[in-house]
Design a protein around this motif. Structure first.
Motif, PDB file in Angstrom:
ATOM      1  N   LYS A 121      -0.827   2.822  -3.760  1.00 38.76           N
ATOM      2  CA  LYS A 121       0.460   2.293  -3.299  1.00 38.76           C
ATOM      3  C   LYS A 121       1.310   3.493  -2.915  1.00 38.76           C
ATOM      4  O   LYS A 121       1.534   4.398  -3.717  1.00 38.76           O
ATOM      5  N   VAL A 122       1.769   3.514  -1.673  1.00 38.35           N
ATOM      6  CA  VAL A 122       2.516   4.650  -1.139  1.00 38.35           C
ATOM      7  C   VAL A 122       4.012   4.480  -1.333  1.00 38.35           C
ATOM      8  O   VAL A 122       4.708   5.397  -1.756  1.00 38.35           O
ATOM      9  N   TYR A 130       8.999  -4.856   1.651  1.00 36.35           N
ATOM     10  CA  TYR A 130       7.717  -4.362   2.165  1.00 36.35           C
ATOM     11  C   TYR A 130       7.032  -3.474   1.136  1.00 36.35           C
ATOM     12  O   TYR A 130       7.666  -2.943   0.236  1.00 36.35           O
ATOM     13  N   ILE A 131       5.726  -3.347   1.313  1.00 35.51           N
ATOM     14  CA  ILE A 131       4.907  -2.416   0.536  1.00 35.51           C
ATOM     15  C   ILE A 131       4.027  -1.667   1.520  1.00 35.51           C
ATOM     16  O   ILE A 131       3.375  -2.280   2.376  1.00 35.51           O
ATOM     17  N   ILE A 132       4.016  -0.348   1.402  1.00 36.61           N
ATOM     18  CA  ILE A 132       3.092   0.482   2.178  1.00 36.61           C
ATOM     19  C   ILE A 132       2.013   0.947   1.216  1.00 36.61           C
ATOM     20  O   ILE A 132       2.309   1.399   0.112  1.00 36.61           O
ATOM     21  N   TRP A 133       0.768   0.810   1.652  1.00 38.01           N
ATOM     22  CA  TRP A 133      -0.340   1.233   0.801  1.00 38.01           C
ATOM     23  C   TRP A 133      -1.474   1.751   1.667  1.00 38.01           C
ATOM     24  O   TRP A 133      -1.446   1.647   2.886  1.00 38.01           O
ATOM     25  N   ARG A 134      -2.456   2.331   1.005  1.00 31.56           N
ATOM     26  CA  ARG A 134      -3.545   3.011   1.707  1.00 31.56           C
ATOM     27  C   ARG A 134      -4.873   2.632   1.068  1.00 31.56           C
ATOM     28  O   ARG A 134      -4.990   2.590  -0.153  1.00 31.56           O
ATOM     29  N   THR A 146      -7.050   4.035   5.928  1.00 30.33           N
ATOM     30  CA  THR A 146      -6.153   3.126   6.630  1.00 30.33           C
ATOM     31  C   THR A 146      -4.866   2.960   5.843  1.00 30.33           C
ATOM     32  O   THR A 146      -4.899   2.716   4.641  1.00 30.33           O
ATOM     33  N   TYR A 147      -3.750   3.098   6.534  1.00 31.42           N
ATOM     34  CA  TYR A 147      -2.433   2.862   5.956  1.00 31.42           C
ATOM     35  C   TYR A 147      -1.968   1.476   6.375  1.00 31.42           C
ATOM     36  O   TYR A 147      -2.084   1.108   7.554  1.00 31.42           O
ATOM     37  N   PHE A 148      -1.439   0.694   5.434  1.00 33.38           N
ATOM     38  CA  PHE A 148      -0.966  -0.660   5.682  1.00 33.38           C
ATOM     39  C   PHE A 148       0.512  -0.777   5.320  1.00 33.38           C
ATOM     40  O   PHE A 148       0.981  -0.122   4.389  1.00 33.38           O
ATOM     41  N   LEU A 149       1.206  -1.646   6.012  1.00 31.08           N
ATOM     42  CA  LEU A 149       2.515  -2.101   5.579  1.00 31.08           C
ATOM     43  C   LEU A 149       2.461  -3.619   5.580  1.00 31.08           C
ATOM     44  O   LEU A 149       2.156  -4.236   6.600  1.00 31.08           O
ATOM     45  N   PHE A 150       2.700  -4.217   4.409  1.00 31.31           N
ATOM     46  CA  PHE A 150       2.757  -5.669   4.267  1.00 31.31           C
ATOM     47  C   PHE A 150       4.201  -6.052   3.991  1.00 31.31           C
ATOM     48  O   PHE A 150       4.894  -5.385   3.214  1.00 31.31           O
TER      49      PHE A 150
END
Length: 184
Positions: A121-122, A130-134, A146-150
């Motif tokens: 979790k970034v 939002y949550i940014i995670w990798r 891969t970096y995600f933003l949900f």
């Protein structure tokens, strides 16, 4: 006899009207050279303005992700869907950050338990939802990073991701994802 037939027809019509509804979507977007941005939308769920020129490459029907590639071969994916489209939220019980957190937990568990990747979790912002995670590691001798933003806005899930690239720093990837989600 006619009354029974009319009641039966009315019952069929009523049943068809109350059947589960599927929302129709309009998808599109194009590059605006005057603004040097690519616009992508899935109505009624969401839209994003992506800095620069991006070309649609492939579409994943299951995840509803539209993949796009830049002139310098960076690949991103964008998905806008109803929050009820996810197995963990069929009844729309989770909304706002509660949905975002459940979405992150559900998807990151898949990457860890099924794909056998690491996850981190970034950044998490409950106020802006939002949550940014990798997700990262090796799968079948291939590197994944891969970096995600949900996030969730107005009953719609938003999923932005950046595939592996060494052309952007970690900070640039995070900034890019936040700009897609929050707008400039």
């Amino acid at each position: 006899m006619k009354l029974i037939q009319l009641l039966f027809i009315a019952l069929i019509i009523f049943a068809n009207c109350t059947a589960q509804k599927k929302t129709s979507t309009i998808t599109g977007g194009e590059y605006d050279k005057n603004k040097n941005q690519t616009n992508y939308f899935v109505l009624p769920y969401g839209s994003a303005s992506i800095p620069g020129k991006w070309v649609k490459t492939r579409y994943n029907e299951i995840s509803k992700q539209q993949f796009l590639e830049s002139d310098d071969s960076i690949t991103i994916a964008i998905a806008f869907t109803a929050i009820s489209a996810y197995e963990f939220n069929k009844r729309k019980a989770k909304k706002g950050f509660e949905f975002t957190k459940a979405f992150y937990e559900w998807d990151s568990e898949y990457y860890v338990n099924t794909v056998k990747l690491n996850q981190e979790k970034v950044e998490s912002d409950e106020e802006r939802n939002y949550i940014i995670w990798r997700a990262f590691g090796e799968v079948n001798n291939a590197t994944v990073d891969t970096y995600f933003l949900f996030g969730e806005k107005n009953g719609a899930a938003r999923n932005f991701s950046i595939m592996i690239t060494d052309k952007w720093t970690r900070e640039e990837k995070i900034k890019f994802l936040k700009e897609l989600y929050l707008g400039k």
